[in-house]
Write an enzyme that holds these catalytic residues in place. Sequence first.
Site, short mmCIF file in Angstrom:
data_model
loop_
_atom_site.label_atom_id
_atom_site.label_comp_id
_atom_site.label_asym_id
_atom_site.label_seq_id
_atom_site.Cartn_x
_atom_site.Cartn_y
_atom_site.Cartn_z
N ASN A 10 0.81 -1.23 0.00
CA ASN A 10 0.00 0.00 0.00
C ASN A 10 0.84 1.28 0.00
O ASN A 10 0.29 2.38 0.05
CB ASN A 10 -0.96 0.01 1.19
CG ASN A 10 -0.27 -0.10 2.53
OD1 ASN A 10 0.80 0.47 2.73
ND2 ASN A 10 -0.88 -0.84 3.45
N ILE A 12 2.50 2.78 2.18
CA ILE A 12 2.34 3.67 3.34
C ILE A 12 2.98 3.01 4.57
O ILE A 12 2.85 1.81 4.79
CB ILE A 12 0.85 3.95 3.62
CG1 ILE A 12 0.25 4.83 2.52
CG2 ILE A 12 0.66 4.64 4.98
CD1 ILE A 12 0.81 6.23 2.44
N HIS A 84 -3.28 4.43 9.19
CA HIS A 84 -2.39 3.29 9.44
C HIS A 84 -2.65 2.69 10.82
O HIS A 84 -2.72 1.47 10.95
CB HIS A 84 -0.93 3.72 9.32
CG HIS A 84 0.03 2.56 9.28
ND1 HIS A 84 0.29 1.78 10.38
CD2 HIS A 84 0.76 2.05 8.27
CE1 HIS A 84 1.16 0.83 10.05
NE2 HIS A 84 1.45 0.97 8.77
N SER A 206 31.40 -25.59 16.42
CA SER A 206 31.61 -24.89 17.70
C SER A 206 30.48 -25.16 18.67
O SER A 206 30.70 -25.30 19.88
CB SER A 206 31.74 -23.39 17.47
OG SER A 206 32.90 -23.07 16.73
N GLU A 234 21.08 -15.78 12.47
CA GLU A 234 20.56 -16.17 13.78
C GLU A 234 19.06 -15.86 13.91
O GLU A 234 18.29 -16.69 14.41
CB GLU A 234 21.34 -15.46 14.90
CG GLU A 234 22.78 -15.91 15.03
CD GLU A 234 23.73 -15.12 14.12
OE1 GLU A 234 23.24 -14.31 13.30
OE2 GLU A 234 24.96 -15.31 14.25
N PHE A 260 25.48 -14.01 20.57
CA PHE A 260 24.65 -13.76 19.40
C PHE A 260 23.16 -14.04 19.65
O PHE A 260 22.34 -13.92 18.74
CB PHE A 260 25.12 -14.59 18.21
CG PHE A 260 26.52 -14.26 17.75
CD1 PHE A 260 27.02 -12.97 17.87
CD2 PHE A 260 27.34 -15.24 17.21
CE1 PHE A 260 28.31 -12.66 17.46
CE2 PHE A 260 28.64 -14.94 16.81
CZ PHE A 260 29.13 -13.65 16.92
N HIS A 284 29.79 -21.07 24.30
CA HIS A 284 30.75 -19.97 24.54
C HIS A 284 30.07 -18.93 25.42
O HIS A 284 29.88 -17.79 25.04
CB HIS A 284 31.23 -19.38 23.22
CG HIS A 284 31.97 -20.36 22.35
ND1 HIS A 284 31.39 -21.52 21.88
CD2 HIS A 284 33.24 -20.36 21.88
CE1 HIS A 284 32.27 -22.19 21.15
NE2 HIS A 284 33.42 -21.51 21.15
N ASP A 292 38.84 -14.07 22.00
CA ASP A 292 37.90 -13.37 21.11
C ASP A 292 37.52 -12.00 21.65
O ASP A 292 37.03 -11.16 20.91
CB ASP A 292 36.64 -14.22 20.90
CG ASP A 292 36.87 -15.35 19.92
OD1 ASP A 292 37.96 -15.39 19.31
OD2 ASP A 292 35.97 -16.20 19.77
N ARG A 343 32.74 -23.25 26.63
CA ARG A 343 33.79 -23.63 25.69
C ARG A 343 34.87 -24.43 26.42
O ARG A 343 35.46 -25.35 25.86
CB ARG A 343 34.40 -22.36 25.08
CG ARG A 343 35.56 -22.62 24.13
CD ARG A 343 36.26 -21.32 23.78
NE ARG A 343 37.26 -21.49 22.74
CZ ARG A 343 38.09 -20.54 22.34
NH1 ARG A 343 38.01 -19.33 22.88
NH2 ARG A 343 38.98 -20.76 21.41
#
Length: 488
Positions: A10, A12, A84, A206, A234, A260, A284, A292, A343
């Site tokens: 639409n 919008i 809307h 991992s 993810e 993550f 981990h 890291d 880990r």
Amino acid sequence: NKLIVLWDDNHITIDGPTSLSVATDQLARFEASGWAATRVDGHDPDAILAAIERAKTSDKPSLIACRTTIGYGAPNKGGTNGVHGAPLGAAEIAATRAFLNWEYDPFVIPSDVLDAWRLAGLRSRQAHKSWSERLKATDMEKRAEFERRIRGELPSKTGDVVSGVIAKARADGGAVATRKSSEIVLEALTAALPEMLGGSADLTHSNNTKTKATSVYVEPPKYDGRYVNWGIREHGMAAAMNGIALHGGFIPYGGTFLVFSDYCRPSIRLAALMGVRVVYVFTHDSIGVGEDGPTHQPVEQIAALRAIPNLLVFRPCDTVETAEAWKLALEHKTGPSVLALTRQNLPLLRTDASTERCLTARGAYELIAASDEAQVSLFASGSEVSLAAEAREKLEAQGVPTRVVSVPSFELFLNQPEESRRQVVGKAPVKIAIEAAIRQGWDAIVGSDAAFVGMHGFGASGPAPEVFAHFGITVEGVVATALSRLKR
């Protein structure tokens, strides 16, 4: 062609025309991803039906862009962001009724429309009856297995499978990372539960999520595998697992790093809201990630996940707790579960085979008693439980009776009866919570006056033992905190 998406095109958004922020040719975008894409007049039912029928014959998923006017028929607000998310108002409603020649009162369904819907219902009833008859004619064993999976019930042997893993872990003894513990459990469970469908967001080796039973990939044009390579997606993985769980007949699980989980969070929240059984394998899980560095070292994620209602979060301390966590996650039919896994290698702490009780189901329990009336209670989860056990030995050697409480799941513990919780917390004058993460959430268990050995900011890059030492999450740090509280 089992996936046909009708897009209300639409032009919008809440802020105004889509041209304010988007210049993408969406049909070209979908075609570039291997979809069939077409555009129709979204106010023409015949054109929409024809597009759907064409899509059914395609060998691709289809996007049908239905070009519409938002608020069609509203003479002053139609085609604008004014309709809307806001009501039209009495005057505009009256003007819209006049434009559409709609003479029916509010909530009155015209008889011809009602009849059409009822006929559709009768058609579907016959289709369901035919399906039921086909199912009834199916081989009895196959039908029973299908119905079990659709009901979401686990095979009766599930408990024995988990008990077997625990017995072998105790026989083997050695220290392993809980991500490896999870893999050991998954090897047994995926062989026994064909409805388990695994995957990882580009971290299979991992996360340790792939097993012999799930060794065949789901790879077009073949779909007979039980493992999905989600790629670096993810959010897409977590969203798709929700759909698989809602379909029924499957128990999806997927892995990525705990840090993550932020990318998965919207879909995790929806899984909890909808009450679907999805299992997230987040490895981990702390500053133990080491080199890291702080970008990949989760410190606030575990607390953020614990804050989501109807989500079980497990942070097991060894293979036994990991096996119990998997069993509880599979039994939890009305919501998702997280397994936060290490880990680094951890020793086996639950070595006593004299009890077959699933202690993880309590959420927290006394792992090691004090030699006398406890002066110190150490509460910990995951990798810090073994640290607490070592600190206890040091304190006991100095004449300080100390107990250790393992806390694999806040949610399960806080759901226990008040008296049970009180007994687990105990009456020791010094209470210390230990977790390589922020404190948030621990006060509900140990109280705001308890000490905390953990993280108060972001991590740092370096070998894991050095990082733990840098932040004082050590045996010596726990002992010093206890003696300080005891004023020794």
